[in-house]
Enzyme design. Structure first.
Site: not given
Lengths: 308, 429, 223
Positions: B66, B309
């Site tokens: 992120r 994931d």
């Protein structure tokens, strides 16, 4: 004896038959108040109920409002459009602002399945689901059941056909669960594009309306929304009515004393022919009175036993 | 502090070397130099791993750090600390940041950040298309030179067939794997979970497994057509496995991964704590039949690796109605434990687990590591297969706290992680 | 089959079957004295045990006067109680059933035991919501004192001095299979009946008889 040991009414699926019976019996007992000269009892005086409707609704909302007023609760309706939620205020935020009023109970209608469950986890108030997406609409199923029970004497052993857009219908799910729990037989009927996957686990499906209404004690017609036509589920209104509409001719194949029910508003000429909607088989207006009674029963059972 | 690390008393499981035996491991200057019994310390820092399993450092091919752009969800620092705590010595950082990692500058910036702040190795994955917009190819040559190990549009996949073909062809020049797979946008439009009886009961819009099968079939056909290197991301349905086997049999160069949570959870998880948004994932949790098929695919080699994931979100993005919540879970700290738990229940072989988490991913993306042979990078993952612990997102090192495994007791946890000879996580009792 | 409320034991019998019958006859006679013409006289029993008593009283009055049967209705005061926690968490509601107009009528409200007066207050409020009776009188089988409101009965079967935490149990043929009135007190090893904070969840069914009229309410009544 606690007839209804729940804090919330989120759906029919999790209810036991005797609890459903308790709501129907209580609703039956409360009906006489609506015939009194003074249609008010002081039972929920001092309690605050907020009606939080994120989807437009006149019918259900005014029915809840009436139920709340008859029981002398303080009632507040908020028509929160989902677009204002998109502007940044989340469902949780909206409800937090309401908590300042210390509501005892929140009635919520929302386009998202599971919205009432989210509130139930996060709020101190009791939550009543007035329709969450395509999931459930428990009070509608209850009022239909009450109407059916009044007319037929019992729900057990009845054969009920639920016809229409089952895929998107919360009423279909709630009613199918309720009727089956109370011992009625349910058959669903919809064009193949409007049958949700795996719905046979809830009730059997047939794809011809004639087959569904043959021998039926009651036929529940679901609304078909115009958006479904443009969404590619069905080619045209004309074809829908021709294949799946409830016409007087089709009704001839049903029992003589069949009941026709529709959660409203009607799409005349689409799912139901006008002459059928206004005809003698129809109980559509009775359902309105029963709606107030059922909602009074729910409010009473959720709030009536405890001190604030 | 010595530059030599000696792990003593452990059971080394390194299928690549055909090794499953008691060995000490010496790492000098960041490289494995010796495996043997009762090695003498000779000035090394000694780490006691008696009773524990010692493997090549695990590699996660799919984690979203992120940063840059969404630092409130995660940063390189917090994400790699979570990775290390989860037993991963290396993570592949997905490109869907803000701005997208679609050029050499962005890649270098990420690597610089990782150099300063990362607790584990960071391998950047570049965008498949510029801006992940699905229109034009990104600059694969530059991306490769700057350090990218694969190209992928990740959360914005799939791209259209024509661009996918070009990507597979163009990437061949740089021997870059192109990541494919995803859900067909038309079939999956508006869906919040897997289409099926559970979605019907819950009244939630669902997408069929066919949405994934269609894209996988397409990408496999294109891989055969172009001879490119395809890596299928996040396989979640049984249907894809069959197509995968057939394509491989015909010589397609394809690897495939599965996310750990798809191995233990099904769409029933959405109904369990009704509408729990921690179970809102992409791809969605599928049916029990799919889950079993995925486990079989792991065992028989159809699937090459398991990934976390990792998709961390802020509380605000999860504390919503189910269909409005952002899909994804914080999974770096649970993926390895999920796999070990499968081993504890005899659903998976320990040696196979080590392959799926080390040599498998390393081979898929051509990364160093995945082995403890002499000369390999000094990355080690140490496991305690008997440790029972409850998943507690409140104690995650990741900023993301949403996990569909919260409250579940798993048997088998990573307890020590070494990167380049440095201990980056020590959770031994 | 006599069911005693939990924690209580019988101290002494107040009325046997014969006594109940004689008392009702005496009350009927008093009623007739006050209502020589039975014009507009109606009986409304408070559920549950007030209902069979109202029926019997109406029947005795009609017999003594040699008149046609007098109207009898049933009043369910569940929705009017000022503190529903006095009874069970969800009192089973049978509903009010008064199949005649009470406008301009003389209503005789009938209940089995008069205690704090709160039940009668609720009944009065409901009757007034239902119509405009000319007057309302109260007839009770037992008056056990401890009034909390200024309420008195016009016709009383028996006045009994009781302690607050005792219990007057009325059993009637129609509901319990026998006619009997007994005074109960707390069994020595029974825990004092202190109301704890309401916890959600099902409660045990309330015991038979007029158990609900016992015990000190420690919770403040709702406003």
């Amino acid at each position: 004896m606690t007839a209804f040991p729940h804090r919330h009414l989120l759906g029919i699926e999790e209810l036991e038959p005797d609890q459903i019976g308790a709501i129907l019996d209580t609703a039956q007992g409360l009906k006489e108040i609506l015939d009194r000269p003074i249609k008010k009892v002081p039972t929920l005086r001092g309690r605050t109920v907020v009606n939080l409707f994120f989807e437009p609704s006149t019918r259900t909302r005014s029915s809840f409002e009436m139920a709340e007023k008859v029981l002398s609760a303080d009632s507040l309706s908020i028509a929160a459009s989902t677009s204002s939620v998109k502007k940044g205020e989340t469902l949780i935020d909206t409800v937090r602002n309401l908590e300042a009023m210390s509501p005892d109970l929140i009635v919520i209608r929302h386009a998202s399945a599971g919205a009432p469950h989210l509130l139930a986890r996060r709020c101190r108030a009791s939550i009543v689901n007035a329709g969450d997406g395509a999931h459930e609409h428990p009070t509608q199923a209850l009022l239909d059941a009450l109407t059916l029970r009044q007319r037929k004497g019992t729900l057990e052993g009845l054969r009920v056909a639920i016809v229409g857009d089952v895929l998107h219908s919360r009423v279909a799910r709630s009613s199918a669960w309720l009727l089956r729990k109370m011992g009625a037989g349910v058959v669903l009927c919809a064009p193949p594009t409007l049958v949700p996957q795996g719905v046979e686990q809830i009730a059997p499906v047939v794809d011809r309306i004639e087959e569904a209404i043959e021998g039926a004690d009651a036929v529940m017609m679901l609304r078909v929304q115009k958006e479904r036509m443009t969404g590619g589920y069905f080619p045209s209104e004309r074809e829908y009515h021709a294949r799946y509409g409830l016409t007087a001719a089709r009704l001839a194949g049903a029992r003589k004393d069949v009941l026709i029910m529709h959660p409203g508003p009607l799409n005349r000429g689409v799912e139901i022919a006008s002459e059928v909607a206004d005809g003698p088989y129809s109980v559509i207006l009775e359902q309105v009175t029963n709606g107030v009674a059922v909602r009074m029963a729910v409010l009473y059972l959720l709030l009536g036993g405890e001190s604030p | 502090m010595s530059r030599t690390l000696l792990l003593v008393g452990g059971r080394v499981v390194d299928p690549g070397q055909g090794l499953d035996a008691a060995r000490d491991v010496r790492i000098e200057k960041g490289v494995v130099t010796e495996l043997g019994r009762r090695l003498s310390p000779g000035g090394a820092t000694v780490v006691d791993v008696a009773g524990l399993v010692v493997c090549p450092g695990f590699v996660d091919l799919r984690a979203r750090l992120r940063e840059p752009g969404d630092e409130e969800k995660e940063t390189v620092a917090t994400g790699t600390r979570a990775a290390a705590a989860g037993g991963f010595a290396a993570v592949c950082a997905m490109p869907g940041t803000r701005p997208v990692n679609d050029d050499a500058d962005a890649t270098r910036a990420l690597l610089e950040r990782a150099q300063r702040a990362a607790a584990a190795r960071v391998y950047p994955v570049g965008a498949l298309s510029q801006g992940c917009r699905g229109e034009d190819l990104a600059e694969y040559g530059d991306l490769r030179d700057a350090g990218c190990v694969a190209v992928d549009d990740d959360e914005r996949a799939p791209v259209g067939p024509r661009l996918m073909r070009r990507a597979l062809e163009y990437a061949r020049a740089f021997d870059l794997p192109v990541v494919g797979g995803g859900q067909d946008p038309e079939l999956a439009a508006g869906a919040a979970m897997n289409e099926g009886p559970v979605a019907t009961r819950l009244g939630l819009p669902g997408a069929p497994g066919a949405a994934e099968a269609i894209v996988a079939a397409r990408d496999l056909a294109l891989a055969e057509l172009t001879g490119g290197r395809l890596h299928l991301a996040r396989v979640s349905t049984a249907g894809v496995l069959e197509a995968l086997r057939r394509a491989r049999a015909r010589g397609a160069r394809v690897t495939a991964e599965v996310a750990a949570h798809h191995l233990v959870l099904t769409d029933e998880a959405v109904a369990a704590l009704p509408y729990d948004t921690a179970a809102r994932l992409d791809p969605p949790l599928r049916s029990e039949a799919d889950r079993r098929a995925l486990l079989k695919g792991l065992r028989d080699g159809t699937l090459d690796c398991v990934v976390s994931d990792h998709a961390p979100h802020t509380v605000d993005e999860k504390d919503l109605e189910f269909d409005a919540a952002s899909p994804g879970a914080s999974s770096l700290e649970t993926a390895v434990a999920v796999c070990l738990d499968l081993v504890s229940r005899d659903a998976l072989d320990l040696g196979r687990l080590v392959e799926l988490l080390s040599s498998g991913p390393a081979r898929a993306f051509g990364l160093p590591g995945g082995s403890l042979a002499k000369g390999s990078p000094g990355d080690v993952t140490v496991l305690d297969p008997g440790l029972r612990r409850e998943v507690d997102p409140g104690r995650f090192l990741s900023k993301g706290r949403s996990s569909p495994l919260a409250g579940r007791t798993l048997t088998g946890w990573p307890v020590l992680t070494v990167v380049g000879g440095r201990v980056v996580f020590d959770g031994r009792r | 089959m006599v069911v005693r409320p939990k924690g209580f034991r019988e101290r002494r019998q107040l009325m046997d079957r014969a006594r109940v019958a004689r008392t009702l006859t005496r009350m009927a006679t008093e009623l007739l004295e006050h209502h020589p013409s039975l014009a507009g006289l109606t009986f409304v029993g408070i559920r549950s045990r007030g209902v069979p008593l109202a029926k019997r009283l109406a029947q005795r009055v009609a017999e003594l006067a040699g008149s046609a049967p007098l109207p009898v209705g049933a009043l369910d005061i569940t929705l009017y109680r000022d503190d529903l926690t006095m009874i069970a968490l969800h009192p089973i509601m049978k509903g009010t059933d008064i199949p005649f107009s009470i406008d301009g009528a003389g209503v005789v409200l009938v209940d089995d035991v008069l205690f704090t007066g709160r039940t009668v207050r609720a009944a009065l409020q409901e009757l007034i919501d239902l119509g405009r009776p000319d007057r309302i009188e109260l007839a009770v089988l037992v008056d056990r004192g401890h009034r909390e409101l200024p309420i008195r009965a016009d016709y009383v079967g028996k006045t009994v001095t009781t302690a607050r935490d005792e219990n007057v149990q009325v059993l009637l043929q129609e509901l319990d299979g026998t006619d009997r009135v007994a005074l109960l007190d707390r069994a020595p090893d029974a825990k004092p009946r202190v109301r704890s904070a309401r916890k959600p969840g099902p409660r045990k069914p309330s015991a038979g008889g007029s158990a609900r009229k016992t015990g000190r309410r420690t919770k403040a009544p709702r406003r």
